[in-house]
Design a protein around this motif. Structure first.
Motif, PDB file in Angstrom:
ATOM      1  N   TRP A  87       0.808  -1.220   0.000  1.00 50.64           N
ATOM      2  CA  TRP A  87       0.000   0.000   0.000  1.00 50.64           C
ATOM      3  C   TRP A  87       0.842   1.271   0.000  1.00 50.64           C
ATOM      4  N   ALA A  88       2.147   1.138   0.053  1.00 48.19           N
ATOM      5  CA  ALA A  88       3.026   2.309   0.133  1.00 48.19           C
ATOM      6  C   ALA A  88       3.165   2.994  -1.224  1.00 48.19           C
ATOM      7  N   SER A  89       3.396   4.303  -1.187  1.00 51.39           N
ATOM      8  CA  SER A  89       3.696   5.066  -2.396  1.00 51.39           C
ATOM      9  C   SER A  89       5.174   4.904  -2.744  1.00 51.39           C
ATOM     10  N   ILE A  90       5.555   5.389  -3.931  1.00 60.62           N
ATOM     11  CA  ILE A  90       6.967   5.317  -4.330  1.00 60.62           C
ATOM     12  C   ILE A  90       7.833   6.092  -3.331  1.00 60.62           C
ATOM     13  N   GLY A  91       7.390   7.300  -2.992  1.00 61.51           N
ATOM     14  CA  GLY A  91       8.165   8.122  -2.064  1.00 61.51           C
ATOM     15  C   GLY A  91       8.283   7.498  -0.694  1.00 61.51           C
ATOM     16  N   ASN A  92       7.225   6.817  -0.261  1.00 63.85           N
ATOM     17  CA  ASN A  92       7.248   6.164   1.037  1.00 63.85           C
ATOM     18  C   ASN A  92       8.286   5.048   1.072  1.00 63.85           C
ATOM     19  N   VAL A  93       8.376   4.281  -0.011  1.00 63.01           N
ATOM     20  CA  VAL A  93       9.359   3.192  -0.064  1.00 63.01           C
ATOM     21  C   VAL A  93      10.768   3.757  -0.171  1.00 63.01           C
ATOM     22  N   LEU A  94      10.947   4.793  -0.990  1.00 68.22           N
ATOM     23  CA  LEU A  94      12.264   5.428  -1.089  1.00 68.22           C
ATOM     24  C   LEU A  94      12.691   5.979   0.262  1.00 68.22           C
ATOM     25  N   THR A  95      11.751   6.578   0.982  1.00 71.69           N
ATOM     26  CA  THR A  95      12.055   7.079   2.316  1.00 71.69           C
ATOM     27  C   THR A  95      12.503   5.956   3.234  1.00 71.69           C
ATOM     28  N   ALA A  96      11.819   4.804   3.167  1.00 73.83           N
ATOM     29  CA  ALA A  96      12.182   3.667   4.011  1.00 73.83           C
ATOM     30  C   ALA A  96      13.604   3.188   3.710  1.00 73.83           C
ATOM     31  N   ILE A  97      13.967   3.145   2.427  1.00 74.34           N
ATOM     32  CA  ILE A  97      15.319   2.731   2.057  1.00 74.34           C
ATOM     33  C   ILE A  97      16.340   3.720   2.613  1.00 74.34           C
ATOM     34  N   GLN A  98      16.017   5.004   2.545  1.00 75.78           N
ATOM     35  CA  GLN A  98      16.923   6.015   3.079  1.00 75.78           C
ATOM     36  C   GLN A  98      16.997   5.944   4.606  1.00 75.78           C
ATOM     37  N   ILE A  99      15.878   5.651   5.241  1.00 72.49           N
ATOM     38  CA  ILE A  99      15.884   5.510   6.697  1.00 72.49           C
ATOM     39  C   ILE A  99      16.782   4.347   7.106  1.00 72.49           C
ATOM     40  N   CYS A 100      16.748   3.268   6.346  1.00 71.34           N
ATOM     41  CA  CYS A 100      17.632   2.129   6.640  1.00 71.34           C
ATOM     42  C   CYS A 100      19.095   2.546   6.576  1.00 71.34           C
ATOM     43  N   GLU A 101      19.436   3.360   5.572  1.00 66.14           N
ATOM     44  CA  GLU A 101      20.813   3.839   5.448  1.00 66.14           C
ATOM     45  C   GLU A 101      21.162   4.754   6.621  1.00 66.14           C
ATOM     46  N   ALA A 102      20.239   5.637   6.990  1.00 66.64           N
ATOM     47  CA  ALA A 102      20.467   6.524   8.129  1.00 66.64           C
ATOM     48  C   ALA A 102      20.651   5.712   9.408  1.00 66.64           C
ATOM     49  N   HIS A 103      19.827   4.702   9.584  1.00 64.75           N
ATOM     50  CA  HIS A 103      19.916   3.846  10.771  1.00 64.75           C
ATOM     51  C   HIS A 103      21.291   3.184  10.858  1.00 64.75           C
ATOM     52  N   ASP A 104      21.781   2.708   9.715  1.00 65.04           N
ATOM     53  CA  ASP A 104      23.100   2.068   9.705  1.00 65.04           C
ATOM     54  C   ASP A 104      24.210   3.050  10.055  1.00 65.04           C
ATOM     55  N   ARG A 105      23.978   4.329   9.793  1.00 62.75           N
ATOM     56  CA  ARG A 105      24.988   5.351  10.092  1.00 62.75           C
ATOM     57  C   ARG A 105      24.770   5.997  11.459  1.00 62.75           C
ATOM     58  N   GLY A 106      23.789   5.520  12.203  1.00 64.00           N
ATOM     59  CA  GLY A 106      23.510   6.089  13.523  1.00 64.00           C
ATOM     60  C   GLY A 106      22.843   7.442  13.468  1.00 64.00           C
ATOM     61  N   VAL A 107      22.174   7.750  12.344  1.00 61.36           N
ATOM     62  CA  VAL A 107      21.511   9.040  12.172  1.00 61.36           C
ATOM     63  C   VAL A 107      20.023   8.884  12.471  1.00 61.36           C
ATOM     64  N   LEU A 108      19.469   9.785  13.258  1.00 58.97           N
ATOM     65  CA  LEU A 108      18.052   9.743  13.594  1.00 58.97           C
ATOM     66  C   LEU A 108      17.222  10.378  12.479  1.00 58.97           C
ATOM     67  N   VAL A 109      15.936  10.021  12.458  1.00 61.41           N
ATOM     68  CA  VAL A 109      15.043  10.480  11.394  1.00 61.41           C
ATOM     69  C   VAL A 109      14.086  11.517  11.974  1.00 61.41           C
ATOM     70  N   PRO A 110      14.093  12.745  11.451  1.00 55.35           N
ATOM     71  CA  PRO A 110      13.223  13.789  12.021  1.00 55.35           C
ATOM     72  C   PRO A 110      11.748  13.467  11.808  1.00 55.35           C
ATOM     73  N   TRP A 111      10.950  13.830  12.820  1.00 53.23           N
ATOM     74  CA  TRP A 111       9.503  13.661  12.707  1.00 53.23           C
ATOM     75  C   TRP A 111       8.972  14.607  11.627  1.00 53.23           C
ATOM     76  N   ASN A 112       9.328  15.850  11.705  1.00 49.90           N
ATOM     77  CA  ASN A 112       8.971  16.850  10.700  1.00 49.90           C
ATOM     78  C   ASN A 112      10.248  17.473  10.173  1.00 49.90           C
ATOM     79  N   SER A 113      10.341  17.566   8.856  1.00 54.97           N
ATOM     80  CA  SER A 113      11.549  18.154   8.278  1.00 54.97           C
ATOM     81  C   SER A 113      11.564  19.660   8.524  1.00 54.97           C
ATOM     82  N   TRP A 114      12.740  20.205   8.796  1.00 52.21           N
ATOM     83  CA  TRP A 114      12.859  21.651   9.020  1.00 52.21           C
ATOM     84  C   TRP A 114      14.087  22.207   8.312  1.00 52.21           C
ATOM     85  N   ARG A 115      14.465  21.584   7.220  1.00 50.20           N
ATOM     86  CA  ARG A 115      15.652  22.047   6.500  1.00 50.20           C
ATOM     87  C   ARG A 115      15.415  23.439   5.907  1.00 50.20           C
TER      88      ARG A 115
END
Length: 716
Positions: free
Chosen positions: A281-309
């Motif tokens: 049921w996920a969108s393309i962006g949702n799956v891409l985000t999940a892949i990026q979150i996995c990479e962030a997790h491996d690097r010890g980087v936390l994932v912001p709840w709301n982006s504020w860049r």
């Protein structure tokens, strides 16, 4: 390796692993989902002990601790507060309380790892790979559109067999199929089948009916239905349900399963750590985000709840230069012989990887004096960006899969099952690569940056210009180019002996820009279509004959549009074949006359005239009496629920009327249709075919009226 994870109300978690003959559950009662709290600004010295003491006293919190994590790719390790919740449903409410605590300045603290989907969070936090170890079995349940709004079904398709009768008979058929197939996945035409079957069982007094593999829970509702808007398009998300022990794929609410197949879904499951049900049921962006979150997790980087860049400061001139898309050479409207198409392989993803374009390294402080990005002068750090590590494995995997597809097709007897698997996986990866560029400019992206979006476009423009200049220097004339594709013909002013070989040129360009320029196809001819109300070329509307094959490439014209009725599509394709064989407008007009005659004689069956259009708003929101409005009124009369974002299908029966009688819904018994309306559609389709030679609707109507005689060669 569990293929689905269930969360029970009492906090227990069930990991379901598929076996050769069924599935087994492993029960856990010690899982505590975790989120984090840290200062939003790394320069701010905030004491989080007050917040920790509040959480320590909260009944929904199991434990808290101070840990070292990176709150962002551009931040080093900092001391942050980790909070373990008692239940997965309590993560978001607990995080919301942190932002409301008056002891801290508004906006002073930020929460991380909050809004993950449930199964994905579990897999990420427990290092679980949800890729099934055994082949998953499926069972399809579907209902016709006329049954979708009913509380009790009178007809149901079970594993391809249509069952009609009483609720008891339908429930018995479903239960028998469940026992016979013991499916791991329920593929449903709509997820509303799940609660409706249980309601039917309750009303009929059938006590032993169950879709679930777990005796204590029949089903769970995970989310209600909703309507949303995205990039100007209205979409509808139906309610989501969960059946313990089985994954549900809702065909009305799945992108990847609909665009690819189960093999494509499973390939992305292994890359994103999102189990089958969530991936479907996920969108393309949702799956891409999940892949990026996995990479962030491996690097010890936390994932912001709301982006504020924030967007980096840039001069007005740079803003002007940056606010552009990919390069486009306006197509030369007309009928072009001997055309060659070349495409850059995964241009935008490869720009990211070869130029190291990533949010964490663009415009870095350590190389602020460099101007790496053409036109814009942005610097890019020498340190490898995380986005490269996300995309390069996907690019490499898709290249390998495409090579395997070519090898399989070259075999004397290709393995069709193997081909389906490979094409499903290739298609799924293609969509991820397509989305990775746009994601960088998405305001709500977890890890995106508008400067990356601008830099990728700048590199793409430079690359296409390099290709154009090199091709023209080699004796080829560019007739169209758009972002990553370019069409050329031999330059008539250059002698054949002086013209460079096209494939050799492509290799030279590849070496120069470091991205593979592939020879895509040779066309006997290509026709570039003008815009409807202009002589300028439509950027994405063309059709052509692939050389040496009985194949035509169509883009943008009616035969490729989702709303076009099958009859109009088939006739337009026929017109193209006639044009290819004869080059004669007279021959096309004769076929048009024959098709119109079939329409007026009633020979065309109604289901070949069905139009499919998306509903953009509720019935009450429309102010004009359009065909969609008429269709929605008929649907309301029949108590059919059609929500904004969903499609409605109908046949136009009298386009002169403004009432609901203007159309008939596709499932109704349709005895007549409006031949004049569909004649107009045919004329539009012919206009798309003949317009590259200067014909418009007026010319076509004149020919139909036999007031003049024209031949296509008159316009050569």
């Amino acid at each position: 390796m569990p293929f689905t994870i269930d969360f029970l109300d009492d906090g227990r978690v069930l990991e379901w692993e598929a076996t050769d003959d069924s599935a087994v559950a492993t029960e856990r009662n010690d899982y505590t989902p975790r989120f984090y709290v840290a200062p939003r600004d790394p320069e701010t010295d905030l004491d989080l002990t007050t917040l920790q003491s509040v959480y320590d006293q909260h009944p929904d919190v199991v434990t808290t601790e101070m840990v070292a994590r990176r709150p962002g790719f551009r931040r080093g390790e900092e001391t942050v507060l980790a909070v373990d919740a008692a239940h997965i449903d309590r993560v978001t409410p607990l995080a919301r309380q942190a932002r409301q605590l008056s002891d801290y300045p508004i906006g002073g603290i930020a929460c991380f790892n909050v809004d993950f989907s449930r199964e994905f969070r579990y897999c990420l936090e427990n290092s679980v790979d949800p890729t099934p170890a055994s082949e998953l079995s499926t069972l399809r349940l579907s209902v016709p559109v006329t049954e979708t709004s009913n509380d009790i079904y009178g007809e149901l398709s079970v594993a391809g067999d249509t069952v009609t009768g009483s609720p008891t008979e339908l429930l018995t058929a479903v239960q028998g199929a469940l026992e016979g197939h013991d499916p791991d996945i329920l593929v449903c035409s709509t997820s509303e089948i799940v609660p409706t079957l249980y309601e039917m069982a309750t009303a009929a007094g059938v006590d032993d009916f169950s879709l679930s593999r777990w005796p204590d829970v029949d089903y769970q509702q995970l989310a209600g239905a909703s309507t949303y808007a995205s990039y100007g398009q209205v979409g509808h998300s139906p309610a989501r349900y969960n059946v313990p022990g089985r994954a549900i794929i809702d065909e009305s609410n799945t992108f990847f399963y609909g665009e690819t197949n189960l093999d494509g879904v499973l390939d992305l499951v292994s890359r994103s750590k999102k189990p089958v049900q969530e991936l479907a049921w996920a969108s393309i962006g949702n799956v891409l985000t999940a892949i990026q979150i996995c990479e962030a997790h491996d690097r010890g980087v936390l994932v912001p709840w709301n982006s504020w860049r924030h967007e980096f400061f840039k001069p007005m001139g740079t803003l002007h230069d940056a606010d552009r898309g990919g390069f486009i050479f306006a197509p030369e409207v007309g009928f072009h012989e001997n055309v060659h198409e070349l495409d850059f392989s995964s241009l935008y993803p490869n720009i990211i990887c070869t130029r190291n374009v990533s949010p964490d390294v663009i415009r870095c402080d350590c190389h602020s004096d460099r101007g790496d990005v053409p036109e814009l002068g942005y610097s890019i750090c020498d340190e490898r960006g995380y986005l490269v590590d996300v995309l390069q494995p996907i690019i490499d995997a898709r290249d390998e899969i495409k090579a395997a597809i070519r090898r399989e097709r070259q075999r004397d007897e290709p393995n069709e099952k193997r081909l389906d698997e490979l094409e499903g996986r290739s298609g799924a990866l293609k969509w991820i690569l397509v989305a990775c560029f746009g994601y960088q400019g998405f305001s709500n992206a977890k890890f995106g940056r508008i400067e990356c979006h601008e830099a990728i476009n700048a590199y793409a423009r430079e690359i296409l210009l390099v290709a154009k200049q090199r091709l023209e220097a080699g004796g080829w004339r560019v007739v169209h180019g758009i972002v990553d594709s370019i069409w050329v013909t031999p330059d008539p002013d250059v002698d054949d002996d002086a013209r460079e070989d096209l494939e050799t040129l492509a290799m030279d360009i590849t070496d120069e820009v470091e991205i593979r320029l592939e020879y895509e196809a040779h066309y006997d001819w290509v026709a570039f279509v003008p815009q409807r109300e202009s002589d300028a070329g439509a950027l994405t509307k063309y059709f052509g004959k692939v050389s040496g094959q009985e194949e035509f490439k169509l883009r943008g014209i009616e035969a490729r549009q989702r709303s076009t009725p099958p009859f109009i599509e088939a006739v337009q394709r026929e017109f193209i074949e006639v044009l290819d064989e004869t080059r004669s407008a007279d021959a096309v007009i004769r076929r048009l006359k024959a098709a119109i005659a079939r329409l007026h004689s009633g020979e065309v069956v109604a289901d070949q005239l069905v139009e499919r259009n998306r509903v953009s708003k509720p019935l009450e929101g429309y102010t004009q009496n359009t065909q969609n409005v008429a269709a929605l009124k008929r649907a309301r009369d029949q108590e059919l629920g059609v929500h904004p974002g969903q499609d409605i299908e109908y046949v136009v029966v009298d386009d002169q009327k403004l009432s609901r009688d203007r159309v008939a819904l596709a499932h109704e018994e349709i005895e007549e249709y409006d031949p004049e309306y569909y004649e107009t559609q045919l004329v539009r389709a012919v206009e798309s075919i003949l317009s590259p030679k200067g014909w418009d609707r007026t010319d076509i109507r004149r020919e139909l009226a036999e007031t003049t005689t024209r031949r296509l060669r008159d316009y050569c």
